[in-house]
Motif scaffolding. Structure first.
Motif, PDB file in Angstrom:
ATOM      1  N   THR A   1      41.670  38.136  45.320  1.00  0.00           N
ATOM      2  CA  THR A   1      42.062  37.075  44.387  1.00  0.00           C
ATOM      3  C   THR A   1      43.414  37.347  43.744  1.00  0.00           C
ATOM      4  N   ILE A   2      44.127  36.261  43.464  1.00  0.00           N
ATOM      5  CA  ILE A   2      45.353  36.391  42.666  1.00  0.00           C
ATOM      6  C   ILE A   2      45.083  36.000  41.212  1.00  0.00           C
ATOM      7  N   LEU A   3      43.826  35.665  40.885  1.00  0.00           N
ATOM      8  CA  LEU A   3      43.465  35.297  39.512  1.00  0.00           C
ATOM      9  C   LEU A   3      42.921  36.534  38.808  1.00  0.00           C
ATOM     10  N   PHE A   4      43.656  36.986  37.803  1.00  0.00           N
ATOM     11  CA  PHE A   4      43.310  38.236  37.126  1.00  0.00           C
ATOM     12  C   PHE A   4      42.048  38.082  36.280  1.00  0.00           C
ATOM     13  N   PRO A   5      41.063  38.987  36.443  1.00  0.00           N
ATOM     14  CA  PRO A   5      39.885  38.973  35.567  1.00  0.00           C
ATOM     15  C   PRO A   5      40.227  39.681  34.267  1.00  0.00           C
ATOM     16  N   GLU A   6      39.740  39.160  33.153  1.00  0.00           N
ATOM     17  CA  GLU A   6      40.098  39.731  31.858  1.00  0.00           C
ATOM     18  C   GLU A   6      39.817  41.233  31.841  1.00  0.00           C
ATOM     19  N   GLY A   7      40.701  41.964  31.152  1.00  0.00           N
ATOM     20  CA  GLY A   7      40.531  43.406  31.065  1.00  0.00           C
ATOM     21  C   GLY A   7      41.782  44.062  30.521  1.00  0.00           C
ATOM     22  N   GLY A   8      41.628  45.239  29.922  1.00  0.00           N
ATOM     23  CA  GLY A   8      42.768  45.967  29.393  1.00  0.00           C
ATOM     24  C   GLY A   8      43.445  45.271  28.237  1.00  0.00           C
ATOM     25  N   GLY A   9      42.696  44.400  27.537  1.00  0.00           N
ATOM     26  CA  GLY A   9      43.274  43.650  26.428  1.00  0.00           C
ATOM     27  C   GLY A   9      43.918  42.356  26.855  1.00  0.00           C
ATOM     28  N   GLN A  10      43.956  42.091  28.172  1.00  0.00           N
ATOM     29  CA  GLN A  10      44.607  40.885  28.684  1.00  0.00           C
ATOM     30  C   GLN A  10      43.562  39.838  29.065  1.00  0.00           C
ATOM     31  N   PRO A  11      43.702  38.589  28.583  1.00  0.00           N
ATOM     32  CA  PRO A  11      42.770  37.526  28.975  1.00  0.00           C
ATOM     33  C   PRO A  11      42.892  37.204  30.456  1.00  0.00           C
ATOM     34  N   CYS A  12      41.903  36.488  30.980  1.00  0.00           N
ATOM     35  CA  CYS A  12      41.905  36.142  32.403  1.00  0.00           C
ATOM     36  C   CYS A  12      42.927  35.051  32.716  1.00  0.00           C
ATOM     37  N   ASP A  13      43.221  34.935  34.002  1.00  0.00           N
ATOM     38  CA  ASP A  13      44.065  33.841  34.477  1.00  0.00           C
ATOM     39  C   ASP A  13      43.236  32.571  34.632  1.00  0.00           C
ATOM     40  N   TYR A  14      43.940  31.426  34.649  1.00  0.00           N
ATOM     41  CA  TYR A  14      43.346  30.153  35.036  1.00  0.00           C
ATOM     42  C   TYR A  14      44.050  29.682  36.301  1.00  0.00           C
ATOM     43  N   GLY A  15      43.421  28.740  36.992  1.00  0.00           N
ATOM     44  CA  GLY A  15      44.026  28.206  38.204  1.00  0.00           C
ATOM     45  C   GLY A  15      43.044  27.340  38.944  1.00  0.00           C
ATOM     46  N   LEU A  16      43.221  27.231  40.251  1.00  0.00           N
ATOM     47  CA  LEU A  16      42.364  26.387  41.091  1.00  0.00           C
ATOM     48  C   LEU A  16      41.865  27.174  42.283  1.00  0.00           C
ATOM     49  N   LEU A  17      40.625  26.887  42.703  1.00  0.00           N
ATOM     50  CA  LEU A  17      40.107  27.299  44.002  1.00  0.00           C
ATOM     51  C   LEU A  17      40.014  26.026  44.818  1.00  0.00           C
ATOM     52  N   GLY A  18      40.991  25.799  45.691  1.00  0.00           N
ATOM     53  CA  GLY A  18      41.111  24.502  46.331  1.00  0.00           C
ATOM     54  C   GLY A  18      41.521  23.492  45.284  1.00  0.00           C
ATOM     55  N   SER A  19      40.637  22.531  44.994  1.00  0.00           N
ATOM     56  CA  SER A  19      40.906  21.554  43.936  1.00  0.00           C
ATOM     57  C   SER A  19      39.999  21.766  42.735  1.00  0.00           C
ATOM     58  N   VAL A  20      39.238  22.854  42.747  1.00  0.00           N
ATOM     59  CA  VAL A  20      38.248  23.114  41.702  1.00  0.00           C
ATOM     60  C   VAL A  20      38.853  24.021  40.629  1.00  0.00           C
ATOM     61  N   PRO A  21      38.902  23.560  39.360  1.00  0.00           N
ATOM     62  CA  PRO A  21      39.461  24.394  38.290  1.00  0.00           C
ATOM     63  C   PRO A  21      38.611  25.637  38.028  1.00  0.00           C
ATOM     64  N   VAL A  22      39.284  26.753  37.796  1.00  0.00           N
ATOM     65  CA  VAL A  22      38.626  28.003  37.422  1.00  0.00           C
ATOM     66  C   VAL A  22      38.624  28.109  35.899  1.00  0.00           C
TER      67      VAL A  22
END
Length: 410
Positions: free
Chosen positions: A47-68
Motif C-alpha cells: 500500500t501507498i496509504l500510510f497506516p497511523e503510527g509514530g505520532g502521524q495520522p493515517c493517509d486518506y485516498g481511494l481504492l479504485g473509486s472507493v474512499p478510504v
C-alpha cells in the motif's frame, strides 16, 4: 513489513492485489458526534496509504473509486477501512490524497529536525509529539524553556532548511548493531521485521515508521508558535511547518486587511487604536451602568409614589443587567407589589419575579417556562436565565389572569 509508502513517500498512485476483505465497523467522530460506520476492512499485498503510527495520522485516498476512511496497522498488515466490499484477488489502483500526505510529511520531518536541534543545542529531550489538524506540538522533558532559546532554535532549524540537507531512509534487519547508534523511543510491542531509520544528514538518525521528505528544503520554513506547560513537569512546544506556515500567514494578513478597513488606519497602529477603543468602551460602559442605576432607583421611587400603590408592575430594559433589577426591587421594598422584571435582547437575558412568596412560587415556574428559561425561587424572588422574550406578552397575560383570579376569590 516496510510498505510501499515507506519505500517511496512521493508515490501518488500504485496498483496492488486485494488479499482479504472482511465486514467490520468503524467508530469515529463527525461534527463532534460519535458515530459507528458499517463497512469492510481491506488488506492489500502492499500500500501507498500510510497506516497511523509514530505520532502521524493515517493517509486518506481511494481504492479504485472507493474512499478510504481509515488505515491502521495490525501486526504486519495495513488495514484499510472502506464502505464498499472489494473482491479478493482483484487488482486495485490506490490513489493518494497528496495534499494531506505532503502536509503530514512536512510536519513529521519538521518535528525530527526540531527535536534533534533542541536536544543537541539546549539539552531539551523529546518524550512525545502530536500532529494536529491545525498545529502540532512536541513534548519536552523539561519544566521550562527559555524564550531566548526558542528564538535561537527557530533560527537553527530554518538555517538547516536553507542548507537543503538530504533526508535519507535506511532499512535495517531487526537486531542489526547499527540500530544501537540511532535515536529511538522504542519500537511498538507488535513490531515485526525490518526497521527503518530516518537520517537528516549532518544532524541525526532516528528510528521511525512515518513518511518523510527527501530534503529539508521541502519543508519550506518552520515557525515556532509558543510554549505551554505540559503534564508531569513537561513543556509543550507548538509549531507549524511548510504549507501550514503559509496558510497561517494568509489568515493573519486577511484579518489584518479587515482590521485596516474597520479601524481606518495602518497595521502598525492597530494595537494602539484597539487599546484606545477598549478604554473608551470601558469608560462608556461605566457611565451607562451609572445611568442605569439612576434609572432603576427612579423607576422604583416612581412605583412607590403611585396612589394607590399598584398590585403588579411589569418592566423590561434591553441594555440593563441583574444589578438594575436588584436596585429597582430594593427601591420599591414592598412584597405586596408583584414585580415582573426582565433584561436582555432577542438572544436572551434574565428575568425576576418578586413579590409575596406564595404568589412567586406559583407563578415563577410558569413564567419561566413561557420564556424558555431555567431558574428557581428563593423566598420572595424567582430568578432565571431566559432565551425567548417573544413570549413576554403571554407571560404578562398569565400574571394578570392569575392576579384577577385571586382577587375574585377574595
Amino acid at each position: 513489513m516496510v510498505y510501499k509508502c515507506q519505500e517511496d513517500s512521493f508515490l501518488k498512485e500504485f496498483t496492488s492485489k486485494v488479499v482479504t476483505c472482511t465486514e467490520a465497523q468503524l467508530k469515529t467522530v463527525t461534527n463532534g458526534k460519535k458515530i459507528t460506520i458499517s463497512g469492510y476492512e481491506v488488506v492489500l499485498e502492499d500500500t501507498i496509504l500510510f497506516p497511523e503510527g509514530g505520532g502521524q495520522p493515517c493517509d486518506y485516498g481511494l481504492l479504485g473509486s472507493v474512499p478510504v476512511l481509515q488505515v491502521t496497522r495490525r501486526g504486519a498488515d495495513a488495514v484499510h477501512f472502506v464502505e464498499s466490499a472489494l473482491p479478493v484477488g482483484k487488482l486495485v489502483t490506490q490513489k493518494l490524497d497528496w495534499e494531506r500526505r505532503l502536509d503530514h510529511m512536512q510536519q513529521h520531518s519538521g518535528q525530527h529536525l526540531i527535536t534533534a536541534l533542541a536536544d543537541i543545542h539546549f539539552g531539551y529531550p523529546t518524550t512525545s509529539w502530536w500532529l494536529g489538524e491545525e498545529e502540532s506540538y512536541i513534548e519536552f522533558d523539561t519544566q521550562s524553556v527559555k524564550p531566548s532559546d526558542l528564538d535561537t532554535l527557530e533560527e537553527l532549524v530554518n538555517e538547516k532548511i536553507r542548507a537543503a540537507n538530504p533526508v535519507i531512509v535506511t532499512v535495517y534487519k531487526e537486531g542489526d548493531s547499527e540500530l544501537k547508534r540511532v535515536r529511538t523511543r522504542g519500537l511498538p510491542d507488535d513490531h515485526k521485521g525490518a526497521v527503518r531509520v530516518v537520517t537528516i544528514e549532518g544532524v541525526e538518525s532516528n528510528m521511525c515508521c512515518g513518511t518523510h521528505v527527501t530534503n529539508l528544503s521541502q519543508l519550506q520554513a518552520i515557525k515556532i508558535l509558543r510554549i505551554e506547560k505540559g503534564k508531569k513537569n513537561k513543556t509543550n512546544l507548538h509549531f507549524l511547518v511548510g504549507g501550514r506556515v503559509l496558510r497561517q500567514l494568509s489568515a493573519c494578513l486577511h484579518r489584518e486587511y479587515q482590521l485596516t478597513a474597520l479601524l481606518k488606519n495602518g497595521p502598525a497602529d492597530h494595537v494602539n487604536l484597539v487599546d484606545k477603543l477598549q478604554r473608551s468602551l470601558k469608560y462608556a460602559n461605566k457611565n451607562l451602568q451609572a445611568a442605569l442605576r439612576d434609572i432603576a432607583a427612579y423607576e422604583g421611587a416612581r412605583i412607590k409614589q403611585q396612589v394607590p400603590t399598584p398590585v403588579y408592575v411589569s418592566h423590561h430594559r434591553k441594555e440593563a443587567d441583574s444589578d438594575f433589577m436588584s436596585i429597582l426591587i430594593n427601591e420599591v421594598g414592598d412584597q405586596n407589589v408583584l414585580l415582573f422584571l426582565t433584561v436582555g435582547d432577542d438572544k436572551g437575558g434574565q428575568m425576576v419575579l418578586h413579590g409575596e412568596p406564595a404568589t412567586v412560587a406559583q407563578l415563577g415556574p410558569q413564567v419561566c417556562a413561557l420564556l424558555n428559561g431555567k431558574g428557581a425561587a428563593k423566598g420572595p424572588k424567582f430568578q432565571a436565565k431566559v432565551s425567548n422574550f417573544a413570549n413576554r406578552t403571554k407571560a404578562e397575560e398569565l400574571i394578570s389572569q392569575y392576579l384577577a383570579g385571586t382577587s375574585n376569590d377574595c
